[in-house]
Design a protein around this motif. Sequence first.
Motif, PDB file in Angstrom:
ATOM      1  N   ALA A   1       0.854  -1.186   0.000  1.00 24.28           N
ATOM      2  CA  ALA A   1       0.000   0.000   0.000  1.00 24.28           C
ATOM      3  C   ALA A   1       0.889   1.235   0.000  1.00 24.28           C
ATOM      4  O   ALA A   1       1.717   1.405   0.897  1.00 24.28           O
ATOM      5  CB  ALA A   1      -0.908  -0.002   1.229  1.00 24.28           C
ATOM      6  N   THR A   2       0.707   2.076  -1.004  1.00 25.18           N
ATOM      7  CA  THR A   2       1.486   3.303  -1.130  1.00 25.18           C
ATOM      8  C   THR A   2       0.547   4.484  -0.942  1.00 25.18           C
ATOM      9  O   THR A   2      -0.355   4.701  -1.759  1.00 25.18           O
ATOM     10  CB  THR A   2       2.170   3.373  -2.510  1.00 25.18           C
ATOM     11  OG1 THR A   2       2.964   2.196  -2.669  1.00 25.18           O
ATOM     12  CG2 THR A   2       3.043   4.606  -2.626  1.00 25.18           C
ATOM     13  N   ALA A   3       0.750   5.216   0.157  1.00 24.95           N
ATOM     14  CA  ALA A   3      -0.103   6.352   0.507  1.00 24.95           C
ATOM     15  C   ALA A   3       0.579   7.654   0.125  1.00 24.95           C
ATOM     16  O   ALA A   3       1.769   7.839   0.404  1.00 24.95           O
ATOM     17  CB  ALA A   3      -0.402   6.342   2.007  1.00 24.95           C
ATOM     18  N   THR A   4      -0.197   8.543  -0.480  1.00 28.00           N
ATOM     19  CA  THR A   4       0.323   9.834  -0.924  1.00 28.00           C
ATOM     20  C   THR A   4      -0.661  10.939  -0.558  1.00 28.00           C
ATOM     21  O   THR A   4      -1.860  10.817  -0.809  1.00 28.00           O
ATOM     22  CB  THR A   4       0.524   9.834  -2.460  1.00 28.00           C
ATOM     23  OG1 THR A   4       1.352   8.729  -2.806  1.00 28.00           O
ATOM     24  CG2 THR A   4       1.152  11.122  -2.934  1.00 28.00           C
ATOM     25  N   GLU A   5      -0.126  11.985   0.021  1.00 26.54           N
ATOM     26  CA  GLU A   5      -0.943  13.149   0.358  1.00 26.54           C
ATOM     27  C   GLU A   5      -1.386  13.864  -0.918  1.00 26.54           C
ATOM     28  O   GLU A   5      -0.572  14.158  -1.786  1.00 26.54           O
ATOM     29  CB  GLU A   5      -0.098  14.087   1.220  1.00 26.54           C
ATOM     30  CG  GLU A   5      -0.824  15.285   1.765  1.00 26.54           C
ATOM     31  CD  GLU A   5       0.118  16.072   2.646  1.00 26.54           C
ATOM     32  OE1 GLU A   5       0.239  15.713   3.834  1.00 26.54           O
ATOM     33  OE2 GLU A   5       0.749  17.008   2.135  1.00 26.54           O
ATOM     34  N   VAL A   6      -2.675  14.133  -1.015  1.00 30.60           N
ATOM     35  CA  VAL A   6      -3.246  14.838  -2.161  1.00 30.60           C
ATOM     36  C   VAL A   6      -3.480  16.301  -1.819  1.00 30.60           C
ATOM     37  O   VAL A   6      -3.247  17.192  -2.636  1.00 30.60           O
ATOM     38  CB  VAL A   6      -4.584  14.177  -2.590  1.00 30.60           C
ATOM     39  CG1 VAL A   6      -5.268  14.963  -3.682  1.00 30.60           C
ATOM     40  CG2 VAL A   6      -4.350  12.736  -3.014  1.00 30.60           C
ATOM     41  N   TRP A   7      -3.917  16.548  -0.593  1.00 29.51           N
ATOM     42  CA  TRP A   7      -4.272  17.898  -0.152  1.00 29.51           C
ATOM     43  C   TRP A   7      -4.175  17.939   1.363  1.00 29.51           C
ATOM     44  O   TRP A   7      -4.534  16.981   2.049  1.00 29.51           O
ATOM     45  CB  TRP A   7      -5.700  18.207  -0.605  1.00 29.51           C
ATOM     46  CG  TRP A   7      -6.274  19.472  -0.081  1.00 29.51           C
ATOM     47  CD1 TRP A   7      -6.130  20.724  -0.598  1.00 29.51           C
ATOM     48  CD2 TRP A   7      -7.122  19.627   1.066  1.00 29.51           C
ATOM     49  NE1 TRP A   7      -6.828  21.639   0.158  1.00 29.51           N
ATOM     50  CE2 TRP A   7      -7.439  20.985   1.183  1.00 29.51           C
ATOM     51  CE3 TRP A   7      -7.619  18.727   2.012  1.00 29.51           C
ATOM     52  CZ2 TRP A   7      -8.252  21.485   2.201  1.00 29.51           C
ATOM     53  CZ3 TRP A   7      -8.429  19.225   3.028  1.00 29.51           C
ATOM     54  CH2 TRP A   7      -8.729  20.591   3.109  1.00 29.51           C
ATOM     55  N   LYS A   8      -3.673  19.054   1.888  1.00 28.57           N
ATOM     56  CA  LYS A   8      -3.596  19.244   3.340  1.00 28.57           C
ATOM     57  C   LYS A   8      -3.736  20.730   3.614  1.00 28.57           C
ATOM     58  O   LYS A   8      -3.021  21.548   3.039  1.00 28.57           O
ATOM     59  CB  LYS A   8      -2.259  18.732   3.879  1.00 28.57           C
ATOM     60  CG  LYS A   8      -2.108  18.832   5.388  1.00 28.57           C
ATOM     61  CD  LYS A   8      -0.780  18.210   5.804  1.00 28.57           C
ATOM     62  CE  LYS A   8      -0.548  18.252   7.278  1.00 28.57           C
ATOM     63  NZ  LYS A   8      -0.427  19.577   7.843  1.00 28.57           N
ATOM     64  N   GLN A   9      -4.681  21.062   4.476  1.00 28.25           N
ATOM     65  CA  GLN A   9      -4.881  22.458   4.863  1.00 28.25           C
ATOM     66  C   GLN A   9      -5.558  22.486   6.225  1.00 28.25           C
ATOM     67  O   GLN A   9      -6.501  21.725   6.458  1.00 28.25           O
ATOM     68  CB  GLN A   9      -5.743  23.180   3.827  1.00 28.25           C
ATOM     69  CG  GLN A   9      -5.883  24.653   4.083  1.00 28.25           C
ATOM     70  CD  GLN A   9      -6.629  25.351   2.949  1.00 28.25           C
ATOM     71  OE1 GLN A   9      -7.332  24.732   2.173  1.00 28.25           O
ATOM     72  NE2 GLN A   9      -6.474  26.654   2.878  1.00 28.25           N
ATOM     73  N   GLY A  10      -5.071  23.339   7.094  1.00 28.20           N
ATOM     74  CA  GLY A  10      -5.657  23.430   8.434  1.00 28.20           C
ATOM     75  C   GLY A  10      -5.599  22.076   9.124  1.00 28.20           C
ATOM     76  O   GLY A  10      -4.554  21.448   9.188  1.00 28.20           O
ATOM     77  N   ARG A  11      -6.735  21.623   9.617  1.00 32.52           N
ATOM     78  CA  ARG A  11      -6.789  20.352  10.338  1.00 32.52           C
ATOM     79  C   ARG A  11      -7.143  19.162   9.451  1.00 32.52           C
ATOM     80  O   ARG A  11      -7.213  18.034   9.923  1.00 32.52           O
ATOM     81  CB  ARG A  11      -7.810  20.456  11.472  1.00 32.52           C
ATOM     82  CG  ARG A  11      -7.377  21.443  12.561  1.00 32.52           C
ATOM     83  CD  ARG A  11      -8.377  21.522  13.690  1.00 32.52           C
ATOM     84  NE  ARG A  11      -8.572  20.212  14.280  1.00 32.52           N
ATOM     85  CZ  ARG A  11      -9.666  19.861  14.958  1.00 32.52           C
ATOM     86  NH1 ARG A  11     -10.664  20.697  15.114  1.00 32.52           N
ATOM     87  NH2 ARG A  11      -9.774  18.653  15.466  1.00 32.52           N
ATOM     88  N   GLY A  12      -7.394  19.411   8.158  1.00 32.99           N
ATOM     89  CA  GLY A  12      -7.841  18.336   7.278  1.00 32.99           C
ATOM     90  C   GLY A  12      -6.833  17.961   6.215  1.00 32.99           C
ATOM     91  O   GLY A  12      -5.950  18.747   5.852  1.00 32.99           O
TER      92      GLY A  12
END
Length: 144
Positions: A98-109
């Motif tokens: 399983a390869t996890a990649t951040e798509v979007w991050k802002q504030g607490r989400g």
Amino acid sequence: MTPDDLALKATQAMWDGDNATQHLGMTLSNVKPGQATMSMIIRPEMTNGHKTCHGGYIFTLADSAFAFACNTYNQRTVAQMASVSFLAPAYQGDTLTATATEVWKQGRGGIYDVQVTNQHGTKIAEFRGHSRTVKGTHLPENPE
């Protein structure tokens, strides 16, 4: 401390207390800020009546990679919502990655995509997780 160093140290702190992931025999092979790669060998007790890997184990592998990816910033982060699409079966003896990649991050989400493949590179599942930060860190506020 570099972002890569922080990611590794926060991950190690989280790994040390993650009994479920370790119990299932998962291994963590790559961690960078917003990314994680985990693998798991499908054991006989993970198969269902169709002689394929139970979807819950595939989801769990993807969820664990997601968890490690979104906790790389030393901020305790949990799943707010997640979904999975199963694309192909996995079988006893297969090694799933399983390869996890951040798509979007802002504030607490945050939003993270996880691709699960077998040892042949066949896509087994696609997972999307939405994260939410909570109070606390894995390391002291100013880790050295």
